[in-house]
Motif scaffolding. Structure first.
Motif, mmCIF file in Angstrom:
data_model
loop_
_atom_site.group_PDB
_atom_site.id
_atom_site.type_symbol
_atom_site.label_atom_id
_atom_site.label_comp_id
_atom_site.label_asym_id
_atom_site.label_seq_id
_atom_site.Cartn_x
_atom_site.Cartn_y
_atom_site.Cartn_z
ATOM 1 N N ILE A 215 50.699 43.757 41.251
ATOM 2 C CA ILE A 215 49.839 44.577 42.011
ATOM 3 C C ILE A 215 48.375 44.484 41.663
ATOM 4 N N ALA A 216 48.204 44.189 40.203
ATOM 5 C CA ALA A 216 46.751 43.930 39.691
ATOM 6 C C ALA A 216 46.371 42.736 40.159
ATOM 7 N N LYS A 217 47.046 41.768 40.276
ATOM 8 C CA LYS A 217 46.676 40.333 40.560
ATOM 9 C C LYS A 217 46.130 40.546 42.224
ATOM 10 N N VAL A 218 46.819 41.297 43.072
ATOM 11 C CA VAL A 218 46.503 41.526 44.496
ATOM 12 C C VAL A 218 45.110 42.074 44.452
ATOM 13 N N ALA A 219 44.819 43.275 43.586
ATOM 14 C CA ALA A 219 43.845 43.817 43.822
ATOM 15 C C ALA A 219 42.533 42.994 43.402
ATOM 16 N N MET A 220 43.026 42.198 42.319
ATOM 17 C CA MET A 220 41.939 41.116 41.650
ATOM 18 C C MET A 220 41.382 40.198 42.752
ATOM 19 N N ALA A 221 42.452 39.693 43.568
ATOM 20 C CA ALA A 221 42.018 38.891 44.673
ATOM 21 C C ALA A 221 41.407 39.332 45.538
ATOM 22 N N ASP A 222 41.584 40.653 45.662
ATOM 23 C CA ASP A 222 41.002 41.466 46.910
ATOM 24 C C ASP A 222 39.428 41.502 46.637
ATOM 25 N N ILE A 223 39.026 41.684 45.362
ATOM 26 C CA ILE A 223 37.947 41.986 44.845
ATOM 27 C C ILE A 223 36.975 40.502 45.162
ATOM 28 N N TYR A 224 37.755 39.336 44.688
ATOM 29 C CA TYR A 224 37.236 37.983 44.969
ATOM 30 C C TYR A 224 36.955 37.658 46.473
ATOM 31 N N GLU A 225 37.855 38.176 47.262
ATOM 32 C CA GLU A 225 37.745 38.125 48.816
ATOM 33 C C GLU A 225 36.564 38.910 49.222
ATOM 34 N N GLU A 226 36.159 40.159 48.555
ATOM 35 C CA GLU A 226 35.006 40.719 48.922
ATOM 36 C C GLU A 226 33.671 39.831 48.533
ATOM 37 N N LYS A 227 33.833 39.143 47.535
ATOM 38 C CA LYS A 227 32.504 38.407 47.127
ATOM 39 C C LYS A 227 32.896 36.947 47.818
ATOM 40 N N PHE A 228 33.616 36.889 48.663
ATOM 41 C CA PHE A 228 33.661 35.570 49.364
ATOM 42 C C PHE A 228 34.252 34.332 48.458
ATOM 43 N N MET A 229 34.892 34.773 47.280
ATOM 44 C CA MET A 229 35.522 33.593 46.480
ATOM 45 C C MET A 229 36.609 33.459 46.654
ATOM 46 N N LEU A 230 37.167 32.876 47.853
ATOM 47 C CA LEU A 230 38.275 32.540 48.243
ATOM 48 C C LEU A 230 39.353 31.796 47.368
ATOM 49 N N LYS A 231 38.713 30.521 47.002
ATOM 50 C CA LYS A 231 39.563 29.920 46.040
ATOM 51 C C LYS A 231 40.109 30.624 44.964
ATOM 52 N N ASP A 232 39.271 31.496 44.300
ATOM 53 C CA ASP A 232 39.729 32.353 43.249
ATOM 54 C C ASP A 232 40.657 33.556 43.609
ATOM 55 N N ALA A 233 40.307 33.828 44.559
ATOM 56 C CA ALA A 233 41.426 34.894 45.292
ATOM 57 C C ALA A 233 42.789 34.004 45.386
ATOM 58 N N ASN A 234 42.839 33.021 46.084
ATOM 59 C CA ASN A 234 44.129 32.389 46.444
ATOM 60 C C ASN A 234 44.949 32.005 44.852
ATOM 61 N N ARG A 235 43.985 31.562 43.911
ATOM 62 C CA ARG A 235 44.444 31.261 42.619
ATOM 63 C C ARG A 235 45.461 32.495 42.098
ATOM 64 N N TYR A 236 44.850 33.756 42.416
ATOM 65 C CA TYR A 236 45.699 34.977 41.932
ATOM 66 C C TYR A 236 47.112 34.992 42.926
ATOM 67 N N TYR A 237 46.966 34.887 44.196
ATOM 68 C CA TYR A 237 48.022 35.089 45.187
ATOM 69 C C TYR A 237 49.195 33.880 44.552
#
Length: 319
Positions: A189-211
């Motif tokens: 759940i923390a991983k998804v929340a962190m990915a969501d934060i990266y998505e808000e910053k348009f850092m999609l590669k970092d978000a997908n790394r968490y996913y």
């Protein structure tokens, strides 16, 4: 760790929400680290009377009680959560309490708890996965929170989610999420929340790394992969997105949103013939049509038009 030093340091922060929320939770878990059940429970008392924190009080009291093998006390606290606070429990709370019921050989109680939320269509795949885990679970299953550090991680996760809900709180949310991850890097759940934060910053590669770090066995695997596919589409990596969605479709048959998204990815990638196939499969899953289903007919019409099959456009289902 040096729990006393950590406790003294955070108690120097004399401002809300630390004095009213963060410090009591953090202090409680430092006492758990020191093996002091009574001090831990006493620290949580500051959260007991406020209506804003009674759910947090009960859930952490339950977790700490079961950590110290005080099963009856833990069940009493959890019962308060599911009887009094049933409408505002998070998925994380469902994970923790259902896991507890499985381990004390009360699977029926766990199943009944999860079934209350089947109407929440936005998390139905997560609930289905959690139900499967309950069926397969045994009394020897490990608890969700196994160490004091993992308890501390829950505290900082809750702080992060609190900041995330506040306008302008994204940076503080990111900071507290990173602290939570440090104490427990395995919390999906923390991983998804962190990915969501990266998505808000348009850092999609970092978000997908968490996913991608979320296991197929996790209840969070389905939503993580769906969001990964959306990010890939945003990056115009359509073939990769299609592959992600097709793999997901193998184990999630007759899922309207998944089929719709797959059809869209194919349409955007100019594969209209195959897009039509998945749009029609999605439409076949609709039990009761509402306005929210209209976009799929529009998308289907576009694919028919682009593939010169306009005359074969499907009639809409009757409501």
């Amino acid at each position: 760790g040096n729990y006393r030093f950590a406790r003294e340091s955070i108690n120097k922060v004399n401002e809300r929400p630390y004095t009213t929320f963060v410090n009591p939770l953090f202090n409680a878990w430092t006492y758990v680290g020191e093996g002091n059940y009574f001090q831990a429970m006493n620290a949580l008392k500051k959260l007991e009377t406020s209506s804003d924190t009674h759910t947090v009080y009960n859930i952490h009291s339950g977790i700490i009680s079961e950590y110290f093998d005080k099963t009856e006390e833990a069940e009493k606290f959890y019962d308060k959560v599911i009887s009094n606070d049933a409408n505002d429990v998070s998925f994380r709370v469902l994970q923790i309490i259902s896991n507890f019921f499985v381990r004390i050989d009360k699977k029926t109680k766990a199943t009944q708890l999860v079934s209350r939320y089947y109407g929440s269509s936005n998390i139905k795949e997560m609930l289905g996965s959690l139900s499967d885990k309950i069926k397969e679970g045994t009394k020897s299953a490990k608890p969700v929170i196994k160490t004091a550090n993992e308890g501390v991680a829950e505290v900082f996760l809750e702080i992060a989610l609190l900041y995330k809900s506040i306008s302008g709180g994204s940076d503080y949310a990111h900071l507290n999420m990173a602290i939570s991850e440090y104490f427990n890097p395995e919390n999906d759940i923390a991983k998804v929340a962190m990915a969501d934060i990266y998505e808000e910053k348009f850092m999609l590669k970092d978000a997908n790394r968490y996913y991608d770090s979320i296991s197929k066995k996790s209840e969070l695997y389905y939503p993580a992969q769906m969001r990964k596919a959306s990010n890939l589409i945003e990056e115009k990596k359509y073939e990769q997105a299609i592959n992600v969605l097709k793999k997901l479709n193998k184990n999630n048959a007759n899922n309207f949103q998944l089929l719709f998204n797959l059809g869209d990815a194919l349409r955007i990638n100019n594969n209209h013939q195959e897009a039509i196939k998945y749009y029609k499969e999605a439409i076949d899953t609709i039990f009761y049509e509402t306005e929210k289903h209209w976009p799929i007919y529009y998308s289907l019409a576009i694919s028919y038009d682009k593939s010169n099959q306009w005359s074969r456009k499907e009639p809409q289902k009757s409501a």
